[in-house]
Design an enzyme around this catalytic site. Structure first.
Site, mmCIF file in Angstrom:
data_model
loop_
_atom_site.group_PDB
_atom_site.id
_atom_site.type_symbol
_atom_site.label_atom_id
_atom_site.label_comp_id
_atom_site.label_asym_id
_atom_site.label_seq_id
_atom_site.Cartn_x
_atom_site.Cartn_y
_atom_site.Cartn_z
ATOM 1 N N LYS A 190 -88.789 -95.966 38.881
ATOM 2 C CA LYS A 190 -89.661 -95.331 37.884
ATOM 3 C C LYS A 190 -89.263 -95.777 36.473
ATOM 4 O O LYS A 190 -88.098 -96.127 36.227
ATOM 5 C CB LYS A 190 -89.644 -93.813 38.025
ATOM 6 C CG LYS A 190 -88.339 -93.172 37.695
ATOM 7 C CD LYS A 190 -88.446 -91.646 37.632
ATOM 8 C CE LYS A 190 -87.116 -91.099 37.149
ATOM 9 N NZ LYS A 190 -87.034 -89.726 36.848
ATOM 10 N N LYS A 241 -78.528 -89.974 39.967
ATOM 11 C CA LYS A 241 -77.818 -89.983 38.683
ATOM 12 C C LYS A 241 -76.310 -90.057 38.852
ATOM 13 O O LYS A 241 -75.611 -90.642 38.027
ATOM 14 C CB LYS A 241 -78.171 -88.742 37.855
ATOM 15 C CG LYS A 241 -79.546 -88.808 37.239
ATOM 16 C CD LYS A 241 -79.625 -87.872 36.052
ATOM 17 C CE LYS A 241 -80.972 -87.966 35.378
ATOM 18 N NZ LYS A 241 -81.094 -87.048 34.249
ATOM 19 N N LYS A 277 -85.808 -93.383 30.821
ATOM 20 C CA LYS A 277 -85.019 -93.477 29.584
ATOM 21 C C LYS A 277 -83.697 -94.174 29.832
ATOM 22 O O LYS A 277 -83.137 -94.792 28.939
ATOM 23 C CB LYS A 277 -84.662 -92.063 29.105
ATOM 24 C CG LYS A 277 -85.795 -91.297 28.539
ATOM 25 C CD LYS A 277 -85.382 -89.840 28.334
ATOM 26 C CE LYS A 277 -86.570 -89.053 27.865
ATOM 27 N NZ LYS A 277 -86.545 -87.667 28.310
HETATM 28 P P1 AMP Z 1 -87.342 -86.705 31.500
HETATM 29 O O1 AMP Z 1 -87.535 -87.921 30.669
HETATM 30 O O2 AMP Z 1 -86.666 -87.021 32.796
HETATM 31 O O3 AMP Z 1 -86.751 -85.551 30.787
HETATM 32 O O4 AMP Z 1 -88.807 -86.241 31.925
HETATM 33 C C1 AMP Z 1 -89.679 -85.482 31.109
HETATM 34 C C2 AMP Z 1 -91.032 -85.378 31.784
HETATM 35 O O5 AMP Z 1 -91.620 -86.683 31.901
HETATM 36 C C3 AMP Z 1 -91.000 -84.825 33.211
HETATM 37 O O6 AMP Z 1 -92.141 -84.027 33.433
HETATM 38 C C4 AMP Z 1 -91.035 -86.051 34.070
HETATM 39 O O7 AMP Z 1 -91.582 -85.811 35.351
HETATM 40 C C5 AMP Z 1 -91.948 -86.954 33.256
HETATM 41 N N1 AMP Z 1 -91.637 -88.365 33.540
HETATM 42 C C6 AMP Z 1 -90.452 -89.007 33.291
HETATM 43 N N2 AMP Z 1 -90.518 -90.280 33.692
HETATM 44 C C7 AMP Z 1 -91.767 -90.464 34.211
HETATM 45 C C8 AMP Z 1 -92.460 -91.578 34.790
HETATM 46 N N3 AMP Z 1 -91.870 -92.765 34.906
HETATM 47 N N4 AMP Z 1 -93.731 -91.393 35.200
HETATM 48 C C9 AMP Z 1 -94.353 -90.186 35.066
HETATM 49 N N5 AMP Z 1 -93.748 -89.101 34.539
HETATM 50 C C10 AMP Z 1 -92.485 -89.229 34.113
#
Ligand code: AMP
Ligand code: TRP
Length: 337
Positions: A201, A118, A204
């Protein structure tokens, strides 16, 4: 909260309200959150304090907090059974995070790959908050002595750090306060990759909207995204071993498998020998069918901001009640008068 018997333990998880909620969030996290609330007491948090570790426009942040709440509920989190709230409403998160800033070591944080990703090349310009982000995450979890944390695979390293912090605190203060939390990383959806690049991955923060399926994409948009998703020229193999070295193909099969609660092997067996043009049509139908109810429910909920704000207020009150004795115990242990 329900009166049905629960397996011992407490679940905590959260997601950042920093942009569009997407299929990776659903498959890696929300879908499992909804399942776990049947067996565990659960807290599901919108981590708005983590969100501001990178710049967020205040008005947009407000809308995104409500959108995140709508996404949790539309994915099956039931506010009558689980505690749903936003992090900044419970001051204990910040208080415990400070104590953990004094427990965690610089060397531990220097190893965190998410910070490196990041912060990018210009580390000097990253906020200090982004650097200590994992300490706040440990505080989120340990403020409730949570025993299980359902997340996608990208959060594994942060959860290892959470265990290190719990262990060091317990041993520094010769106290048996914090549990060693278990990560819960479930199923084929634990790591959903970008539709444009199978080595990244789904995220967002990817500047290309074509890289991800947002939970609020309509049927035409998601069909176009899947049609244009990168693949290779080979047909589907007979089992998942034939997906090795084919990250984009493996990702599409994995998404299908996760949505249908199947294994990659069984999806391959079903579509063996078909080309990806055909498979993408089947995948589009599955994604559309599974996401449509979520998208509709999110849209409906977002028209009722007062309802959402009420749920968050109520959830925060319940969370504060659970946090208070833990925080008091920690403060006593540290030696605060
Ligand atoms: P975040 O969007 O980074 O706040 O992630 C929120 C939750 O979604 C966390 O448990 C992440 O591990 C999961 N997550 C985010 N992106 C992915 C992805 N591409 N594949 C699987 N899980 C994800
Ligand atoms: N860091 C997590 C993410 O980006 C979000 C998060 C913050 C979290 N605090 C948490 C996840 C506590 C699980 C438990 O996905």
């Amino acid at each position: 909260m329900t009166t049905s018997p629960k397996i011992s333990g407490r679940v905590f998880s959260g997601a950042q309200p920093s942009g569009n909620m997407h299929l990776g969030n659903y498959l890696g996290a929300f879908k499992n959150w909804a399942r776990l609330q049947d067996s565990y007491e659960a807290l599901y948090c919108i981590v708005d304090m983590h969100a501001i570790t990178v710049w967020q426009d205040p008005l947009i942040l407000q809308a995104q907090i409500r959108e995140a709440a709508a996404a949790y509920i539309a994915s099956g989190v039931d506010p009558a059974r689980s505690i749903l709230y936003n992090q900044s409403k419970v001051a204990g998160h910040a208080e415990l995070a400070w104590i953990f800033n004094c427990v965690a070591r610089l060397g531990w944080l220097n190893r965190m790959t998410q910070f490196k990703d990041k912060a990018g090349k210009n580390k000097e310009k990253a906020s200090v908050g982004l650097y200590v982000y994992p300490n706040l995450m440990a505080a989120d979890i340990l403020l409730y002595k949570a025993t299980h944390v359902p997340v996608g695979e990208d959060q594994k390293q942060h959860l290892e750090l959470t265990r290190d912090i719990a262990q060091k605190f317990n041993s520094d203060y010769n106290a048996d306060i914090f549990p060693l939390t278990e990560p819960v990383i479930m199923g084929e959806g634990a790591r959903v990759m970008s539709l444009r690049d199978g080595s990244k991955k789904m995220s967002k923060s990817d500047p290309s909207d074509m890289s991800r399926i947002n939970l609020n994409d309509n049927a035409d948009t998601l069909a176009a995204k899947i049609r244009k998703a990168r693949t290779d020229a080979e047909p589907l193999p007979s089992d998942a071993s034939g997906l090795q070295g084919r990250p984009e193909a493996a990702n599409l099969v994995g998404i299908y498998a996760a949505l249908m609660d199947q294994s990659r092997d069984s999806v391959c067996a079903e579509y063996e020998g078909q080309g990806f043009a055909e498979f993408k049509k089947a995948l589009t139908d599955v994604v559309a069918a599974k996401l449509a109810p979520i998208t509709e429910e999110m849209a409906r909920l977002q028209k009722e901001p007062d309802y959402i704000d009420g749920i968050l207020l109520d959830g925060a009150e319940k969370a504060r009640v659970l946090a208070a004795p833990v925080l008091a115990e920690v403060k006593r242990t540290v030696g605060y008068l």
